[in-house]
Every structure is written in C-alpha cells, then in structure tokens.
Design a protein around this motif. Structure first.
Motif, mmCIF file in Angstrom:
data_model
loop_
_atom_site.group_PDB
_atom_site.id
_atom_site.type_symbol
_atom_site.label_atom_id
_atom_site.label_comp_id
_atom_site.label_asym_id
_atom_site.label_seq_id
_atom_site.Cartn_x
_atom_site.Cartn_y
_atom_site.Cartn_z
ATOM 1 N N ILE A 40 0.837 -1.204 0.000
ATOM 2 C CA ILE A 40 0.000 0.000 0.000
ATOM 3 C C ILE A 40 0.873 1.256 0.000
ATOM 4 O O ILE A 40 0.605 2.200 -0.736
ATOM 5 N N LYS A 41 1.917 1.245 0.816
ATOM 6 C CA LYS A 41 2.827 2.386 0.877
ATOM 7 C C LYS A 41 3.487 2.635 -0.481
ATOM 8 O O LYS A 41 3.604 3.778 -0.928
ATOM 9 N N LEU A 42 3.890 1.581 -1.149
ATOM 10 C CA LEU A 42 4.532 1.721 -2.455
ATOM 11 C C LEU A 42 3.549 2.188 -3.523
ATOM 12 O O LEU A 42 3.901 2.977 -4.394
ATOM 13 N N LYS A 43 2.317 1.725 -3.457
ATOM 14 C CA LYS A 43 1.300 2.132 -4.431
ATOM 15 C C LYS A 43 0.994 3.624 -4.320
ATOM 16 O O LYS A 43 0.707 4.274 -5.314
ATOM 17 N N LYS A 44 1.076 4.169 -3.112
ATOM 18 C CA LYS A 44 0.804 5.594 -2.903
ATOM 19 C C LYS A 44 1.866 6.464 -3.560
ATOM 20 O O LYS A 44 1.591 7.591 -3.943
ATOM 21 N N ARG A 45 3.058 5.943 -3.710
ATOM 22 C CA ARG A 45 4.147 6.717 -4.321
ATOM 23 C C ARG A 45 3.959 6.876 -5.824
ATOM 24 O O ARG A 45 4.472 7.804 -6.410
ATOM 25 N N GLN A 46 3.281 5.928 -6.465
ATOM 26 C CA GLN A 46 2.988 5.987 -7.902
ATOM 27 C C GLN A 46 4.245 6.084 -8.762
ATOM 28 O O GLN A 46 4.205 6.577 -9.869
#
Length: 136
Positions: A40-46
């Motif tokens: 989830i944290k990585l997906k937020k970075r885009q």
C-alpha cells in the motif's frame, strides 16, 4: 543464501491476498512476496523507479523457489520462527504479519489473547493453540 536485497522497484501487483514486487538488482529481476502494508505504501508513491532494501527469506519447494521480503530484520526473524512451527506455512505467517505487527503478536501471546490471533484468516483454534505453545 540471500539475506537481503537492494534494488529498483520495477513493478508491483496483487494476486488474491498475496502482494508482490519485482526488483531490478544488477539487471536481474527478483519477484518477492511482501506484506500488504508495504504494498500500500509503495502504491501511494505511484513511481516505479523507487529503490528499496528488503530482508529476504528464501523458501525452496519441490516445484518453486519463493522469496519473501520484509522491511525489518525483526519481521524476517519472526517469520522464520513461525515457519518452524509444525503445520504453519508461509502464507499463514504472511497473513499474521499482514494483520498485526511483531510486537502486537508477541503481546497477544504473552497476554494469552487467543481471540486476537484466531482472528487472522486461516488460523483456527488448533493452530492458535500451537502458536501459543511454540512461541511463548
């Protein structure tokens, strides 16, 4: 033995309740199953060109080699402890760490909070008892 990896994230994806990233490390692509919180944290970075360091557990099976990645050495060590318990596999370990931190699990075991541990999908009454017996 692979202990950790540092590299560029090329891709990430989800299959059911499993979360994966592909890391380019010196022009080799490593497919690693990770915890949902990191996913989830990585997906937020885009961004796909993010560098990351993960502690790894390599599991060899008859038909495959699997890599499991953790942001802390404590998570990795706890995952290894869980795998040493009879009847507990990698997916149960990942499910447990997806739902609770290592400290929350340890506190639940010390406080004999069986309800908390058995709330994890795939962990029933017998497995909860086994976890309490082996980890206490």
């Amino acid at each position: 033995m692979i202990s950790w990896i540092k590299g560029e994230i090329v891709d990430s994806w989800q299959i059911g309740n499993k979360f994966f990233i592909l890391i380019n490390c010196q022009d080799l692509g490593y497919e690693i199953q990770i915890l949902e919180t990191l996913f989830i944290k990585l997906k937020k970075r885009q961004k796909s060109d993010v560098n990351i360091i993960l502690w790894l557990k390599h599991l060899k099976k008859e038909d495959s080699d699997l890599l499991f990645g953790f942001v802390s050495k404590d998570q990795k060590q706890f995952f290894i402890e869980i795998l040493n318990i009879k009847g507990v596999g990698a997916q149960i370990g990942m499910s447990l760490l997806n739902k609770f931190s290592v400290n929350e699990i340890i506190n639940a075991i010390h406080q004999k909070d069986k309800k908390l541990i058995s709330s994890v999908p795939g962990i029933g009454k017998k497995m909860t008892e086994r976890l309490f017996l082996e980890l206490d």
